[in-house]
Design a protein around this motif. Sequence first.
Motif, PDB file in Angstrom:
ATOM      1  N   MET B   1       0.843  -1.191   0.000  1.00  0.00           N
ATOM      2  CA  MET B   1       0.000   0.000   0.000  1.00  0.00           C
ATOM      3  C   MET B   1       0.883   1.246   0.000  1.00  0.00           C
ATOM      4  SD  MET B   1      -3.005   0.904   2.682  1.00  0.00           S
ATOM      5  CE  MET B   1      -2.757   2.596   3.163  1.00  0.00           C
ATOM      6  N   THR B   2       0.609   2.185  -0.884  1.00  0.00           N
ATOM      7  CA  THR B   2       1.405   3.413  -0.902  1.00  0.00           C
ATOM      8  C   THR B   2       0.963   4.335   0.223  1.00  0.00           C
ATOM      9  OG1 THR B   2      -0.132   4.366  -2.466  1.00  0.00           O
ATOM     10  CG2 THR B   2       1.802   3.333  -3.401  1.00  0.00           C
ATOM     11  N   ALA B   3       1.873   5.206   0.607  1.00  0.00           N
ATOM     12  CA  ALA B   3       1.555   6.144   1.703  1.00  0.00           C
ATOM     13  C   ALA B   3       0.475   7.109   1.240  1.00  0.00           C
ATOM     14  CB  ALA B   3       2.812   6.911   2.081  1.00  0.00           C
ATOM     15  N   PRO B   4      -0.420   7.492   2.150  1.00  0.00           N
ATOM     16  CA  PRO B   4      -1.432   8.477   1.773  1.00  0.00           C
ATOM     17  C   PRO B   4      -0.790   9.822   1.442  1.00  0.00           C
ATOM     18  CG  PRO B   4      -1.503   8.044   4.130  1.00  0.00           C
ATOM     19  CD  PRO B   4      -0.542   7.065   3.541  1.00  0.00           C
ATOM     20  N   PHE B   5      -1.479  10.637   0.651  1.00  0.00           N
ATOM     21  CA  PHE B   5      -0.945  11.940   0.240  1.00  0.00           C
ATOM     22  C   PHE B   5      -0.600  12.784   1.470  1.00  0.00           C
ATOM     23  CE2 PHE B   5      -1.865  16.418  -0.861  1.00  0.00           C
ATOM     24  CZ  PHE B   5      -0.816  16.616  -1.734  1.00  0.00           C
ATOM     25  N   LEU B   6      -1.581  12.950   2.337  1.00  0.00           N
ATOM     26  CA  LEU B   6      -1.344  13.706   3.563  1.00  0.00           C
ATOM     27  C   LEU B   6      -1.875  12.898   4.734  1.00  0.00           C
ATOM     28  CD1 LEU B   6      -0.417  16.386   4.848  1.00  0.00           C
ATOM     29  CD2 LEU B   6      -2.709  17.272   4.474  1.00  0.00           C
ATOM     30  N   HIS B   7      -1.005  12.671   5.706  1.00  0.00           N
ATOM     31  CA  HIS B   7      -1.383  11.836   6.842  1.00  0.00           C
ATOM     32  C   HIS B   7      -1.164  12.610   8.142  1.00  0.00           C
ATOM     33  CE1 HIS B   7      -0.960   7.745   9.111  1.00  0.00           C
ATOM     34  NE2 HIS B   7      -2.011   8.444   9.468  1.00  0.00           N
ATOM     35  N   ILE B   8      -2.263  12.961   8.793  1.00  0.00           N
ATOM     36  CA  ILE B   8      -2.192  13.595  10.114  1.00  0.00           C
ATOM     37  C   ILE B   8      -2.268  12.457  11.111  1.00  0.00           C
ATOM     38  CG2 ILE B   8      -3.300  15.212  11.696  1.00  0.00           C
ATOM     39  CD1 ILE B   8      -4.477  16.605   9.204  1.00  0.00           C
ATOM     40  N   ASN B   9      -1.131  12.189  11.755  1.00  0.00           N
ATOM     41  CA  ASN B   9      -0.976  10.936  12.480  1.00  0.00           C
ATOM     42  C   ASN B   9      -0.910  11.166  13.988  1.00  0.00           C
ATOM     43  OD1 ASN B   9      -0.373   8.408  13.345  1.00  0.00           O
ATOM     44  ND2 ASN B   9       1.575   8.220  12.250  1.00  0.00           N
ATOM     45  N   GLY B  10      -2.063  11.045  14.648  1.00  0.00           N
ATOM     46  CA  GLY B  10      -2.097  11.087  16.117  1.00  0.00           C
ATOM     47  C   GLY B  10      -1.611  12.394  16.711  1.00  0.00           C
ATOM     48  N   GLU B  25      -6.374  12.005  13.989  1.00  0.00           N
ATOM     49  CA  GLU B  25      -5.895  11.014  13.021  1.00  0.00           C
ATOM     50  C   GLU B  25      -6.729  11.165  11.751  1.00  0.00           C
ATOM     51  OE1 GLU B  25      -3.460   8.633  13.587  1.00  0.00           O
ATOM     52  OE2 GLU B  25      -3.678   7.999  11.505  1.00  0.00           O
ATOM     53  N   LEU B  26      -6.052  11.413  10.626  1.00  0.00           N
ATOM     54  CA  LEU B  26      -6.797  11.690   9.405  1.00  0.00           C
ATOM     55  C   LEU B  26      -5.887  11.477   8.206  1.00  0.00           C
ATOM     56  CD1 LEU B  26      -9.650  12.866   8.785  1.00  0.00           C
ATOM     57  CD2 LEU B  26      -8.616  15.119   8.726  1.00  0.00           C
ATOM     58  N   THR B  27      -6.423  10.853   7.152  1.00  0.00           N
ATOM     59  CA  THR B  27      -5.669  10.825   5.906  1.00  0.00           C
ATOM     60  C   THR B  27      -6.456  11.555   4.837  1.00  0.00           C
ATOM     61  OG1 THR B  27      -6.640   8.733   5.239  1.00  0.00           O
ATOM     62  CG2 THR B  27      -4.547   8.612   6.393  1.00  0.00           C
ATOM     63  N   ILE B  28      -5.738  12.304   4.020  1.00  0.00           N
ATOM     64  CA  ILE B  28      -6.372  13.127   3.006  1.00  0.00           C
ATOM     65  C   ILE B  28      -5.784  12.764   1.651  1.00  0.00           C
ATOM     66  CG2 ILE B  28      -6.636  15.510   2.193  1.00  0.00           C
ATOM     67  CD1 ILE B  28      -6.096  15.742   5.594  1.00  0.00           C
ATOM     68  N   ALA B  29      -6.654  12.565   0.673  1.00  0.00           N
ATOM     69  CA  ALA B  29      -6.197  12.177  -0.657  1.00  0.00           C
ATOM     70  C   ALA B  29      -5.785  13.410  -1.447  1.00  0.00           C
ATOM     71  CB  ALA B  29      -7.314  11.436  -1.395  1.00  0.00           C
ATOM     72  N   GLU B  30      -4.917  13.213  -2.432  1.00  0.00           N
ATOM     73  CA  GLU B  30      -4.482  14.324  -3.270  1.00  0.00           C
ATOM     74  C   GLU B  30      -5.693  14.892  -4.018  1.00  0.00           C
ATOM     75  OE1 GLU B  30      -1.104  13.531  -5.662  1.00  0.00           O
ATOM     76  OE2 GLU B  30      -0.788  15.676  -5.994  1.00  0.00           O
ATOM     77  N   GLY B  31      -5.815  16.216  -3.979  1.00  0.00           N
ATOM     78  CA  GLY B  31      -6.903  16.870  -4.687  1.00  0.00           C
ATOM     79  C   GLY B  31      -8.214  16.923  -3.923  1.00  0.00           C
ATOM     80  N   GLU B  32      -8.201  16.391  -2.710  1.00  0.00           N
ATOM     81  CA  GLU B  32      -9.436  16.352  -1.934  1.00  0.00           C
ATOM     82  C   GLU B  32      -9.721  17.701  -1.282  1.00  0.00           C
ATOM     83  OE1 GLU B  32     -11.584  13.164   1.045  1.00  0.00           O
ATOM     84  OE2 GLU B  32      -9.420  13.340   1.124  1.00  0.00           O
ATOM     85  N   PHE B  33     -11.004  18.000  -1.106  1.00  0.00           N
ATOM     86  CA  PHE B  33     -11.413  19.182  -0.355  1.00  0.00           C
ATOM     87  C   PHE B  33     -11.923  18.687   0.995  1.00  0.00           C
ATOM     88  CE2 PHE B  33     -12.865  23.734  -1.043  1.00  0.00           C
ATOM     89  CZ  PHE B  33     -13.090  23.976   0.296  1.00  0.00           C
ATOM     90  N   MET B  34     -11.098  18.857   2.026  1.00  0.00           N
ATOM     91  CA  MET B  34     -11.433  18.348   3.357  1.00  0.00           C
ATOM     92  C   MET B  34     -11.724  19.523   4.273  1.00  0.00           C
ATOM     93  SD  MET B  34     -11.605  15.979   5.736  1.00  0.00           S
ATOM     94  CE  MET B  34     -10.762  14.463   5.315  1.00  0.00           C
ATOM     95  N   THR B  35     -12.865  19.481   4.940  1.00  0.00           N
ATOM     96  CA  THR B  35     -13.213  20.563   5.859  1.00  0.00           C
ATOM     97  C   THR B  35     -13.160  20.082   7.296  1.00  0.00           C
ATOM     98  OG1 THR B  35     -14.600  21.687   4.247  1.00  0.00           O
ATOM     99  CG2 THR B  35     -15.044  22.153   6.550  1.00  0.00           C
ATOM    100  N   PHE B  36     -12.550  20.908   8.154  1.00  0.00           N
ATOM    101  CA  PHE B  36     -12.586  20.679   9.597  1.00  0.00           C
ATOM    102  C   PHE B  36     -13.749  21.497  10.131  1.00  0.00           C
ATOM    103  CE2 PHE B  36      -7.659  20.187   9.959  1.00  0.00           C
ATOM    104  CZ  PHE B  36      -7.718  19.067   9.143  1.00  0.00           C
ATOM    105  N   LEU B  37     -14.781  20.827  10.599  1.00  0.00           N
ATOM    106  CA  LEU B  37     -15.968  21.528  11.075  1.00  0.00           C
ATOM    107  C   LEU B  37     -16.114  21.306  12.571  1.00  0.00           C
ATOM    108  CD1 LEU B  37     -18.698  23.015  10.442  1.00  0.00           C
ATOM    109  CD2 LEU B  37     -19.689  20.768  10.038  1.00  0.00           C
ATOM    110  N   GLY B  38     -16.400  22.359  13.300  1.00  0.00           N
ATOM    111  CA  GLY B  38     -16.582  22.214  14.739  1.00  0.00           C
ATOM    112  C   GLY B  38     -16.771  23.567  15.384  1.00  0.00           C
TER     113      GLY B  38
END
Lengths: 279, 362
Positions: B1-10, B25-38
């Motif tokens: 398995m290849t490493a994820p594009f962006l890995h926020i690890n613990g 803990e979060l992995t984000i794919a290349e080109g993804e639009f990820m929102t932190f909501l809270g």
Amino acid sequence: MPATTAPRLRGSGFGFALPAILLLLAFFVIPVAMLLTRSLTEPEPGLQNYITLLGSTTYAKIFFNTFFVAGVVTAITVLIAFPVAWTLAILPKGWAAVLFAVILLSMWTNLLARTYAWMVLLQQTGLINRMLMGLGLIDQPLQLTNNLVGVTIGMVYIMLPFMILPLLGVIQKIDPAILQAAALCGATKGQALRRVLVPLAAPGIASGALMVFVMSLGYYVTPSLLGGTANMMLAELIAQQVQSLVNWGMGGAAAFLLLVVTLGLYAVQLRFFERGEAG
Amino acid sequence: MTAPFLHINGIRKTYGDVVATDHVELTIAEGEFMTFLGPSGSGKSTTLYILAGFQDPTAGDIRLRGRSILQTPSHKRNIGMVFQRYTLFPHLSVGENVAFPLRVRRMGQAEVTEKVKRALKLVRLDGFEDRMPARMSGGQQQRVALARALVYDPPVLLMDEPLSALDKKLREEIQHEIRRIHQETGVTILYVTHDQEEALRLSDRIAIFNRGKIEQVGTGPELYAGPATHFVADFIGDSAFLAGELDGIAGDQAGLRFADGTRVAGIPLHGAGRQGQAAELMLRPERVELTLEPGPQGRSLPVVVEDMTFLGNNTTVSARTGWGAALTVRLNFGHPLSAGLTRGDRLHIRWSPEAAHAFVKG
């Protein structure tokens, strides 16, 4: 109607300023005018006082000393005051207050006391020379008093608060997020300083520098105590002319030249900074 | 398995005793639009600042394309960021602001001019090169900030509530622009907001932050249809919550009993619960129906109509349960019940099996 109320409002504002204006008129404008008159009439009518001042090498050296020392003092003061003001701006409130109090306390201490303290520190057998020799950095004591080095050191110390305060004013207004943005844009600390921080602080640097330069031009106590008679500056010349030689014409001419230079510098600062800030 | 594009690890960050983020803990794919909501103070901005390099985590790692970036100082991370406050350099023109990242990289003038032009065109501000930031609106300034953050083609763009200072209309306009720019550039975006509508409108996936932790990650529809926790259910969509206690647990389904003894059954249960434990029934309002008869298998509640408000396309009915809890139900225009409804009518609300969730309290 606005057209009639506006002038009346302006008139009442003038009323509040009247005591100050009268005071300035009585104790500043009129004496300066008298001084100017005497510089043009004593010992006889004409420009001979100004021609002597601007023409002779003795006086040229005094002018050079004055502007050179004022320039060097201003430059060194900017270089020292900038990191101090920056530190004050980013320190936690409590520590900033302590540092600020130290700066103000030194400013409020008697000028003569501070200058004599520097004489003690800087003399041949003074603390600084003994320390440098003790560390083995020098063999012979350095000549730090009775010359322009001593004058510069003493004046930088005295002028520092006048540079720190306006700098602190502008630096505190800079949003730290702007510097964070600069960092993410790829700017190193040096690039952020040169391209962002210094330009944004420029109005404060300009007004502090003007204040320090102008005050340095007319400073009397420090140059006369630390500079010795061989390194006379303009204020000492004016004092000497008026007090020792009772030559009001020469003293007046020198004082008036100093005033003209000061106003000229102020005009330059207004032109480049105050308008830019407003616009 | 290849490493994820962006890995926020613990990622964990503490200030003294205060825990700002805890094992994010979060992995984000290349080109993804990820929102932190809270909500504010939930750790979403702290996580973003750690990504930007303004703060160091107490523990954990962040890896971009498999390589840790934590040792790299901010100015070498090559990450773009748009801030909540206006951070254009006030002494530089719009063109020079956008050129700034290129100038500090010592790029040649021809290339700078070309790239600045392209970046300003991307945010639809072509021709504004000579304008000073102070003479632009807030929306325009944030668009310039976006151009400045994208002009050096960063692999990741961070956005920290960039629209919170703008009014609603302008916000929607720029949200639309951000979507378009994301599609055109394909840049990976990490976006922080406390506005659920903004998150739903923009994102491929949303990470819901609460008290320094990620409660759930998923697409908008996933979070809406299958909230993992009470917090997520409450934060996404405006739902009704009815407090009761667990009564009859069968597998992952439960019954609930309310204060007056009314029972419902067949509700999907989230979290481990015991018989008699306090729990809440969540109902999505648009999946709840007002009917004359009770529903099958305990999926309904008797209610009394308290008030009706006609709102054009629907009539909003305020009702009260037998034990006095308030509920609102919408009847679409033309619904057979809406004509004859009066205050004090005794009816039932019922729901389809996937519209209700039970959350254990505590």
